[in-house]
Design an enzyme around this catalytic site. Structure first.
Site, mmCIF file in Angstrom:
data_model
loop_
_atom_site.group_PDB
_atom_site.id
_atom_site.type_symbol
_atom_site.label_atom_id
_atom_site.label_comp_id
_atom_site.label_asym_id
_atom_site.label_seq_id
_atom_site.Cartn_x
_atom_site.Cartn_y
_atom_site.Cartn_z
ATOM 1 N N LYS A 12 -59.464 -16.718 -20.913
ATOM 2 C CA LYS A 12 -60.307 -15.523 -20.757
ATOM 3 C C LYS A 12 -59.474 -14.232 -20.805
ATOM 4 C CE LYS A 12 -63.929 -17.833 -18.062
ATOM 5 N NZ LYS A 12 -64.835 -17.710 -16.891
ATOM 6 N N TYR A 52 -72.995 -17.683 -23.359
ATOM 7 C CA TYR A 52 -73.302 -18.029 -21.968
ATOM 8 C C TYR A 52 -74.805 -18.123 -21.703
ATOM 9 C CZ TYR A 52 -68.631 -17.668 -19.707
ATOM 10 O OH TYR A 52 -67.344 -17.876 -19.260
ATOM 11 N N PHE A 60 -75.548 -13.247 -11.990
ATOM 12 C CA PHE A 60 -74.258 -12.727 -12.461
ATOM 13 C C PHE A 60 -74.155 -12.675 -13.986
ATOM 14 C CE2 PHE A 60 -73.811 -17.282 -11.394
ATOM 15 C CZ PHE A 60 -73.356 -17.808 -12.585
ATOM 16 N N ARG A 88 -61.406 -30.037 -17.004
ATOM 17 C CA ARG A 88 -62.038 -29.451 -15.814
ATOM 18 C C ARG A 88 -61.176 -29.698 -14.562
ATOM 19 N NH1 ARG A 88 -66.807 -27.336 -16.566
ATOM 20 N NH2 ARG A 88 -67.659 -27.726 -14.507
ATOM 21 N N THR A 94 -64.382 -23.387 -9.900
ATOM 22 C CA THR A 94 -64.776 -22.121 -10.532
ATOM 23 C C THR A 94 -64.195 -20.918 -9.797
ATOM 24 O OG1 THR A 94 -66.844 -23.178 -11.188
ATOM 25 C CG2 THR A 94 -66.793 -20.779 -11.293
ATOM 26 N N ARG A 105 -56.680 -22.366 -12.302
ATOM 27 C CA ARG A 105 -57.358 -21.256 -11.612
ATOM 28 C C ARG A 105 -56.665 -20.895 -10.299
ATOM 29 N NH1 ARG A 105 -63.315 -23.445 -13.266
ATOM 30 N NH2 ARG A 105 -63.683 -22.089 -15.059
ATOM 31 N N ASN A 115 -61.482 -15.730 -13.694
ATOM 32 C CA ASN A 115 -60.917 -17.031 -13.289
ATOM 33 C C ASN A 115 -60.115 -17.691 -14.411
ATOM 34 O OD1 ASN A 115 -63.095 -17.776 -14.833
ATOM 35 N ND2 ASN A 115 -63.985 -19.168 -13.328
ATOM 36 N N HIS A 118 -62.171 -21.098 -19.185
ATOM 37 C CA HIS A 118 -63.488 -21.746 -19.238
ATOM 38 C C HIS A 118 -63.289 -23.110 -19.870
ATOM 39 C CE1 HIS A 118 -67.737 -22.512 -20.181
ATOM 40 N NE2 HIS A 118 -67.291 -22.935 -21.345
ATOM 41 N N GLU A 129 -70.290 -25.494 -28.013
ATOM 42 C CA GLU A 129 -69.288 -24.442 -27.749
ATOM 43 C C GLU A 129 -68.179 -24.438 -28.808
ATOM 44 O OE1 GLU A 129 -68.055 -24.774 -23.635
ATOM 45 O OE2 GLU A 129 -70.013 -24.104 -22.923
HETATM 46 P P1 CMP Z 1 -67.154 -20.421 -16.433
HETATM 47 O O1 CMP Z 1 -66.646 -21.815 -16.246
HETATM 48 O O2 CMP Z 1 -66.666 -19.669 -17.596
HETATM 49 O O3 CMP Z 1 -68.759 -20.475 -16.512
HETATM 50 C C1 CMP Z 1 -69.567 -19.398 -16.113
HETATM 51 C C2 CMP Z 1 -68.810 -18.343 -15.374
HETATM 52 O O4 CMP Z 1 -69.577 -17.478 -14.574
HETATM 53 C C3 CMP Z 1 -67.843 -18.976 -14.408
HETATM 54 O O5 CMP Z 1 -66.790 -19.599 -15.121
HETATM 55 C C4 CMP Z 1 -67.439 -17.776 -13.546
HETATM 56 O O6 CMP Z 1 -66.322 -17.079 -14.075
HETATM 57 C C5 CMP Z 1 -68.670 -16.856 -13.658
HETATM 58 N N1 CMP Z 1 -69.339 -16.608 -12.377
HETATM 59 C C6 CMP Z 1 -69.492 -15.399 -11.816
HETATM 60 N N2 CMP Z 1 -70.155 -15.507 -10.656
HETATM 61 C C7 CMP Z 1 -70.424 -16.808 -10.474
HETATM 62 C C8 CMP Z 1 -71.084 -17.555 -9.457
HETATM 63 N N3 CMP Z 1 -71.611 -16.962 -8.370
HETATM 64 N N4 CMP Z 1 -71.163 -18.903 -9.602
HETATM 65 C C9 CMP Z 1 -70.650 -19.523 -10.697
HETATM 66 N N5 CMP Z 1 -70.019 -18.861 -11.705
HETATM 67 C C10 CMP Z 1 -69.896 -17.514 -11.593
#
Ligand code: CMP
Length: 136
Positions: A12, A52, A60, A88, A94, A105, A115, A118, A129
């Site tokens: 990212k 997304y 969010f 993962r 996350t 992370r 973070n 992805h 994807e």
């Molecule tokens: P990612 O795995 O890229 O998938 C969706 C992204 O939303 C996640 O990582 C986070 O960076 C972002 N995000 C922001 N706020 C939240 C939240 N409250 N819960 C989960 N993902 C979040």
């Protein structure tokens, strides 16, 4: 029985900006995930919204799309045994605050938004994807 899979990883904008791409890619390689293709690009907010869209009902979503389109990212096709779950596991939770020691992370994430990486969460989403970034 072998279960060779492909998955999509995104380094990212927060991690690209801090020149962490090579460090993150070496974690994949050391853990038997081969890097098949990589592409560095800066996507638009509309493209981020498409990528997304599974999160479109989430509070969010708007912030997420602004963030993913805020600077260059690196998209990567990873391949290996159980690549989806392996990636993962290497990424960690996350929210970097909840991620286990040694995960990407935990090492590099700044916040739940920034973070650093992805990873696809299922075989079906991995196909969608990968196609999003690497369609012919
Ligand atoms: P990612 O795995 O890229 O998938 C969706 C992204 O939303 C996640 O990582 C986070 O960076 C972002 N995000 C922001 N706020 C939240 C939240 N409250 N819960 C989960 N993902 C979040």
């Amino acid at each position: 029985m072998s279960n060779k899979e492909q998955t999509l990883s995104i380094i990212k904008p927060d991690a690209v900006e801090r020149n962490l791409s090579e460090k993150i890619k070496s974690i994949f390689s050391k853990n038997n995930l081969s890097i098949l293709e990589t592409k560095k690009l800066h996507i638009s907010k509309e493209e981020a919204a498409e990528f997304y869209k599974v999160h479109q009902s989430k509070p969010f979503y708007d912030k997420l799309c602004n963030y993913l389109s805020s600077g260059p990212l690196e998209a990567i096709i990873l391949e290996g045994e159980n690549a989806i779950s392996k990636n993962r596991e290497l990424m960690g939770a996350t929210n970097p605050k909840d991620a286990k020691d040694g995960t990407i992370r935990k090492l590099y994430g700044i916040s739940i938004d920034k973070n650093s990486v992805h990873g696809s969460d299922s075989v079906e989403n991995a196909k969608v994807e990968i196609n999003f970034f690497f369609k012919a």
